[in-house]
Design an enzyme around this catalytic site. Sequence first.
Site, PDB file in Angstrom:
ATOM      1  CG  ASN A   1       7.786   0.815   6.080  1.00  0.00           C
ATOM      2  OD1 ASN A   1       8.824   1.008   6.717  1.00  0.00           O
ATOM      3  ND2 ASN A   1       7.577   1.366   4.883  1.00  0.00           N
TER       4      ASN A   1
ATOM      5  CB  THR B   1      -0.945   0.045   1.214  1.00  0.00           C
ATOM      6  OG1 THR B   1      -0.204   0.267   2.414  1.00  0.00           O
ATOM      7  CG2 THR B   1      -1.744  -1.245   1.332  1.00  0.00           C
TER       8      THR B   1
ATOM      9  CE  LYS C   1       8.549   5.554  14.183  1.00  0.00           C
ATOM     10  NZ  LYS C   1       7.769   4.597  13.361  1.00  0.00           N
TER      11      LYS C   1
ATOM     12  CE1 TYR D   1       9.937   8.935  13.118  1.00  0.00           C
ATOM     13  CE2 TYR D   1      11.727   8.693  14.681  1.00  0.00           C
ATOM     14  CZ  TYR D   1      11.015   8.223  13.610  1.00  0.00           C
ATOM     15  OH  TYR D   1      11.371   7.025  13.024  1.00  0.00           O
TER      16      TYR D   1
ATOM     17  CB  THR E   1      15.328   5.829   3.511  1.00  0.00           C
ATOM     18  OG1 THR E   1      14.944   6.444   4.754  1.00  0.00           O
ATOM     19  CG2 THR E   1      15.948   4.465   3.793  1.00  0.00           C
TER      20      THR E   1
ATOM     21  CG  ASP F   1      -4.146   8.894   4.571  1.00  0.00           C
ATOM     22  OD1 ASP F   1      -3.383   8.545   5.497  1.00  0.00           O
ATOM     23  OD2 ASP F   1      -4.610  10.052   4.479  1.00  0.00           O
TER      24      ASP F   1
ATOM     25  CB  SER G   1       9.614   0.965  16.595  1.00  0.00           C
ATOM     26  OG  SER G   1       9.769   1.927  17.605  1.00  0.00           O
TER      27      SER G   1
END
Length: 273
Positions: free
Chosen positions: A83, A32, A152, A148, A183, A56, A134
């Site tokens: 993810n 997705t 987590k 952030y 990334t 979403d 995580s």
Amino acid sequence: MSKIIFITGASKGFGKLWAEAFLKRGDKVAATARSLSSLNELAAAYGDNILPLQLDVNNREAVFNAVNKIEKHFGRIDVLINNAGHGLFGITEETTEAQAREQMETNFFGSLWVTQAVLPIFRKQKSGHLVQVSSYLGITTLPLLGIYNASKFAVEGLIETIAKETAHLGIKTTLIEPNGYATDWAGASATRTASDIADYTPVREAFFGATKNPNAWGKPEATVAPILQVVDSTNPPQRLLLGYNAYHVVQKVLTQRLKDVEDWKDVSIAAHG
């Protein structure tokens, strides 16, 4: 036997890399992404072995609809890899309400909605593996990543609780805790707050200075073999750190945390009354 893998956030980064690794070895993947066209490359290469879906994860109803489509299409789900997520960079005081809520909506609530949608299938099967992406920042923290970090930490508590609630049903859980990787997580996918308060300038400069060190970032392709190993394990770990920095930082943090517990043991026990 090939596995049926459901992975969110598969358009780029870890999600795309891992989805392709599963497909290459013959697994079937439900992938997705917010933009369906971002999955065209995988769909063209792997045909019927991939089910691309626009999703979403912030939309709970859409999440449940997507999971129903996956079950109808493949008949089961063996592994869920939660993810989808993004980074929010900035001083906590400077973070807006909208930015904070968006961070929690995607990183925490998105994972919760997907997990809630898949657990009934796992319970029916009496099997399944929930793999939650995580961060090592779910165990310790860095400045400029306050919300952030909090998202987590919340995810860690959620998955650890689910592990205790579902273990007797044959359901396994694993928290994947990477350090920073090269990334798009810290690039175009990230959000940044304003940087107006001069008192925080030294903190900002130290943080962004450290990110220029090439050793701060792991190589994404090096995570493929560990993820395959986790998914294939009959006894997967409840937590897996990914990366040199994650291991060394967390080892140091937990050692100090345990020392504090022992140093203040008598005070803690006396406080029981």
